[in-house]
Motif scaffolding. Structure first.
Motif, PDB file in Angstrom:
ATOM      1  N   PRO A 209       3.582   8.751   8.348  1.00  0.00           N
ATOM      2  CA  PRO A 209       4.564   7.764   8.758  1.00  0.00           C
ATOM      3  C   PRO A 209       5.354   7.275   7.563  1.00  0.00           C
ATOM      4  CG  PRO A 209       2.413   6.778   8.677  1.00  0.00           C
ATOM      5  CD  PRO A 209       2.241   8.235   8.395  1.00  0.00           C
ATOM      6  N   PRO A 210       6.472   6.565   7.784  1.00  0.00           N
ATOM      7  CA  PRO A 210       7.309   6.082   6.698  1.00  0.00           C
ATOM      8  C   PRO A 210       6.499   5.238   5.715  1.00  0.00           C
ATOM      9  CG  PRO A 210       8.338   5.686   8.789  1.00  0.00           C
ATOM     10  CD  PRO A 210       6.973   6.204   9.068  1.00  0.00           C
ATOM     11  N   VAL A 211       6.975   5.212   4.490  1.00  0.00           N
ATOM     12  CA  VAL A 211       6.202   4.590   3.431  1.00  0.00           C
ATOM     13  C   VAL A 211       6.703   3.201   3.075  1.00  0.00           C
ATOM     14  CG1 VAL A 211       5.096   5.251   1.297  1.00  0.00           C
ATOM     15  CG2 VAL A 211       6.428   6.911   2.550  1.00  0.00           C
ATOM     16  N   ASN A 212       5.824   2.432   2.408  1.00  0.00           N
ATOM     17  CA  ASN A 212       6.168   1.075   1.990  1.00  0.00           C
ATOM     18  C   ASN A 212       6.091   0.943   0.494  1.00  0.00           C
ATOM     19  OD1 ASN A 212       5.917  -1.705   1.282  1.00  0.00           O
ATOM     20  ND2 ASN A 212       3.739  -1.517   1.599  1.00  0.00           N
ATOM     21  N   THR A 213       6.990   0.232  -0.095  1.00  0.00           N
ATOM     22  CA  THR A 213       6.913  -0.005  -1.537  1.00  0.00           C
ATOM     23  C   THR A 213       5.966  -1.134  -1.851  1.00  0.00           C
ATOM     24  OG1 THR A 213       8.717  -1.562  -1.440  1.00  0.00           O
ATOM     25  CG2 THR A 213       9.279   0.699  -1.854  1.00  0.00           C
ATOM     26  N   ALA A 214       5.694  -1.899  -1.524  1.00  0.00           N
ATOM     27  CA  ALA A 214       5.030  -3.028  -1.957  1.00  0.00           C
ATOM     28  C   ALA A 214       3.686  -3.186  -2.314  1.00  0.00           C
ATOM     29  CB  ALA A 214       5.365  -4.068  -2.567  1.00  0.00           C
ATOM     30  N   SER A 215       3.169  -3.346  -1.683  1.00  0.00           N
ATOM     31  CA  SER A 215       2.434  -3.848  -1.436  1.00  0.00           C
ATOM     32  C   SER A 215       1.777  -3.634  -1.546  1.00  0.00           C
ATOM     33  CB  SER A 215       2.393  -4.329  -0.921  1.00  0.00           C
ATOM     34  OG  SER A 215       1.808  -4.424  -0.400  1.00  0.00           O
ATOM     35  N   ALA A 216       1.436  -4.077  -1.320  1.00  0.00           N
ATOM     36  CA  ALA A 216       0.455  -3.998  -0.700  1.00  0.00           C
ATOM     37  C   ALA A 216       0.640  -3.452   0.177  1.00  0.00           C
ATOM     38  CB  ALA A 216      -0.209  -4.922  -0.521  1.00  0.00           C
ATOM     39  N   ALA A 217       0.278  -3.874  -1.246  1.00  0.00           N
ATOM     40  CA  ALA A 217       0.325  -3.896  -0.708  1.00  0.00           C
ATOM     41  C   ALA A 217       0.644  -3.127  -0.273  1.00  0.00           C
ATOM     42  CB  ALA A 217       0.650  -4.138  -0.758  1.00  0.00           C
ATOM     43  N   GLY A 218       2.250  -2.280  -1.498  1.00  0.00           N
ATOM     44  CA  GLY A 218       2.590  -2.006  -1.529  1.00  0.00           C
ATOM     45  C   GLY A 218       3.225  -1.318  -1.379  1.00  0.00           C
ATOM     46  N   ALA A 219       3.845  -0.054  -1.469  1.00  0.00           N
ATOM     47  CA  ALA A 219       4.869   0.800  -1.547  1.00  0.00           C
ATOM     48  C   ALA A 219       5.348   1.040  -0.181  1.00  0.00           C
ATOM     49  CB  ALA A 219       4.600   2.013  -2.265  1.00  0.00           C
ATOM     50  N   GLN A 220       6.729   1.007   0.436  1.00  0.00           N
ATOM     51  CA  GLN A 220       7.126   2.136   1.245  1.00  0.00           C
ATOM     52  C   GLN A 220       7.486   1.716   2.650  1.00  0.00           C
ATOM     53  OE1 GLN A 220       3.723   4.211   0.469  1.00  0.00           O
ATOM     54  NE2 GLN A 220       3.760   3.550  -1.595  1.00  0.00           N
ATOM     55  N   LEU A 288      17.194   0.253  -4.877  1.00  0.00           N
ATOM     56  CA  LEU A 288      17.172  -0.998  -4.118  1.00  0.00           C
ATOM     57  C   LEU A 288      15.730  -1.399  -3.798  1.00  0.00           C
ATOM     58  CD1 LEU A 288      18.267  -3.320  -2.415  1.00  0.00           C
ATOM     59  CD2 LEU A 288      18.620  -1.687  -0.537  1.00  0.00           C
ATOM     60  N   ILE A 289      14.959  -0.453  -3.293  1.00  0.00           N
ATOM     61  CA  ILE A 289      13.563  -0.740  -2.943  1.00  0.00           C
ATOM     62  C   ILE A 289      12.791  -1.184  -4.181  1.00  0.00           C
ATOM     63  CG2 ILE A 289      11.407   0.308  -2.148  1.00  0.00           C
ATOM     64  CD1 ILE A 289      13.155   2.127  -0.364  1.00  0.00           C
ATOM     65  N   GLU A 290      13.036  -0.507  -5.286  1.00  0.00           N
ATOM     66  CA  GLU A 290      12.354  -0.842  -6.536  1.00  0.00           C
ATOM     67  C   GLU A 290      12.739  -2.246  -7.000  1.00  0.00           C
ATOM     68  OE1 GLU A 290      13.297   1.479 -10.175  1.00  0.00           O
ATOM     69  OE2 GLU A 290      11.209   2.130 -10.054  1.00  0.00           O
ATOM     70  N   ALA A 291      14.021  -2.577  -6.897  1.00  0.00           N
ATOM     71  CA  ALA A 291      14.490  -3.900  -7.319  1.00  0.00           C
ATOM     72  C   ALA A 291      13.918  -5.000  -6.428  1.00  0.00           C
ATOM     73  CB  ALA A 291      16.019  -3.936  -7.294  1.00  0.00           C
ATOM     74  N   LEU A 292      13.884  -4.764  -5.128  1.00  0.00           N
ATOM     75  CA  LEU A 292      13.289  -5.749  -4.215  1.00  0.00           C
ATOM     76  C   LEU A 292      11.808  -5.915  -4.526  1.00  0.00           C
ATOM     77  CD1 LEU A 292      14.963  -4.613  -0.866  1.00  0.00           C
ATOM     78  CD2 LEU A 292      15.330  -6.820  -2.005  1.00  0.00           C
ATOM     79  N   ASP A 293      11.145  -4.817  -4.765  1.00  0.00           N
ATOM     80  CA  ASP A 293       9.713  -4.840  -5.032  1.00  0.00           C
ATOM     81  C   ASP A 293       9.392  -5.610  -6.304  1.00  0.00           C
ATOM     82  OD1 ASP A 293       7.058  -3.894  -4.270  1.00  0.00           O
ATOM     83  OD2 ASP A 293       7.145  -2.710  -6.092  1.00  0.00           O
ATOM     84  N   GLU A 294      10.316  -5.599  -7.263  1.00  0.00           N
ATOM     85  CA  GLU A 294      10.086  -6.281  -8.536  1.00  0.00           C
ATOM     86  C   GLU A 294      10.374  -7.776  -8.466  1.00  0.00           C
ATOM     87  OE1 GLU A 294      12.515  -4.139 -11.255  1.00  0.00           O
ATOM     88  OE2 GLU A 294      11.091  -2.465 -11.469  1.00  0.00           O
ATOM     89  N   ASN A 295      11.025  -8.221  -7.391  1.00  0.00           N
ATOM     90  CA  ASN A 295      11.294  -9.650  -7.257  1.00  0.00           C
ATOM     91  C   ASN A 295       9.989 -10.407  -7.038  1.00  0.00           C
ATOM     92  OD1 ASN A 295      11.875 -12.203  -5.567  1.00  0.00           O
ATOM     93  ND2 ASN A 295      13.900 -11.639  -6.317  1.00  0.00           N
TER      94      ASN A 295
END
Length: 306
Positions: A209-220, A288-295
């Protein structure tokens, strides 16, 4: 005594080729090379340490927000023994080597007891870059700071932020990963999960499935987390989805059946995904995802990129 001779006498001319070069007034290549090499090595060490420290701080900040969110999601219950969401968040924080003091402060802050840092508030922002949709979950003590920062990032990467842009394309789901150990059968695990109350599952052979950047969280997209603090088992695993309210019940039933469960959390799952074929667009979205994740205020970034 000439200036060159004085330098030679002061520095110890005659002890080596480098010093003789100074006495002769010739280029100090060897001396400079030695000095610069040492300086460069030290600079590299300092740069690497600074980068590691920054990454560690970012991890601590993100996991602290995850813990604080878990307190709120769990009905403002600060006890991990009765707040399953908090228990899962703390285990992920421990796995990411987050100090105990950071975890305790996050819980205290979430309960409103750390007034020095201000009360934290959950906020959700929706954005889009072309057909790619985003949900950004943040935990902040100042909406007036966080909203402009997130909006600026969307604008910087040719996107926009506005209400009701993306939420209609995501479902809130409970999520966990059931470890597929040697000799175990993925369909048996799926059957146990369904009997425990799961609504859907994905076997290891199926498309990720699609990935998460974060998080945990992280990524995608943030479905299964692969970012900082995420527990990513080496063994293949069955992805299990359920009603968010039943996350604890399903996970507990699977564990009682002898199944090892990882990464229990509530996610935003895209109902439809988007393929990004253009390399330039893909790079812009990645930034963009990387910049949001770094906030520091952002807890999770969810998107519908396949």
């Amino acid at each position: 005594m000439s200036f060159a001779a004085a330098v030679a006498a002061r520095c110890g001319a005659g002890r080596g080729g480098a010093w003789r070069s100074i006495a002769a007034g010739q280029p100090t290549a060897r001396l400079a090379t030695r000095g610069m090499a040492g300086h460069s090595k030290w600079a590299n060490i300092k740069h690497k340490k600074a980068k590691n420290d920054a990454q560690k701080m970012a991890t601590n900040t993100r996991m602290a927000r995850t813990v604080a969110t878990a307190v709120r999601v769990g009905g403002m219950d600060p006890d991990p023994a009765s707040n399953y969401h908090l228990d899962a968040a703390i285990r992920r924080a421990h796995k990411a080597d987050v100090p105990k003091s950071v975890i305790e402060r996050a819980i205290k802050n979430a309960m409103g007891g750390d007034q020095a840092h201000g009360a934290l508030e959950e906020v959700v922002y929706e954005g889009a870059v072309g057909p790619v949709l985003f949900i950004v979950e943040a935990l902040t003590d100042n909406r007036k700071r966080t909203a402009p920062q997130v909006r600026h990032l969307f604008s910087k990467y040719e996107g926009r932020m506005d209400a009701n842009l993306a939420s209609f394309s995501f479902e809130t789901r409970g999520y966990m990963e059931a470890e597929l150990k040697e000799g175990s059968d993925s369909e048996d695990i799926a059957t146990i999960a369904l009997e425990a109350g799961a609504t859907d599952f994905e076997l290891p052979e199926e498309v990720e499935p699609p990935v998460n950047t974060a998080s945990a969280a992280g990524a995608q997209g943030e479905s299964p987390p692969t970012g900082e603090g995420a527990e990513a088992p080496d063994a293949p695993h069955v992805k299990v989805y359920c009603d968010p309210k039943e996350l604890f019940v399903v996970a507990k039933a699977m564990k009682q059946a002898g199944i090892t469960v990882h990464n229990e959390q509530i996610i935003k799952f895209p109902t439809q995904t988007v393929q990004v074929e253009d390399e330039e667009t893909a790079e812009r979205l990645h930034k963009l995802i990387e910049a949001l994740d770094e906030n520091e205020d952002v807890a999770h970034v969810w998107h519908n990129i396949a």
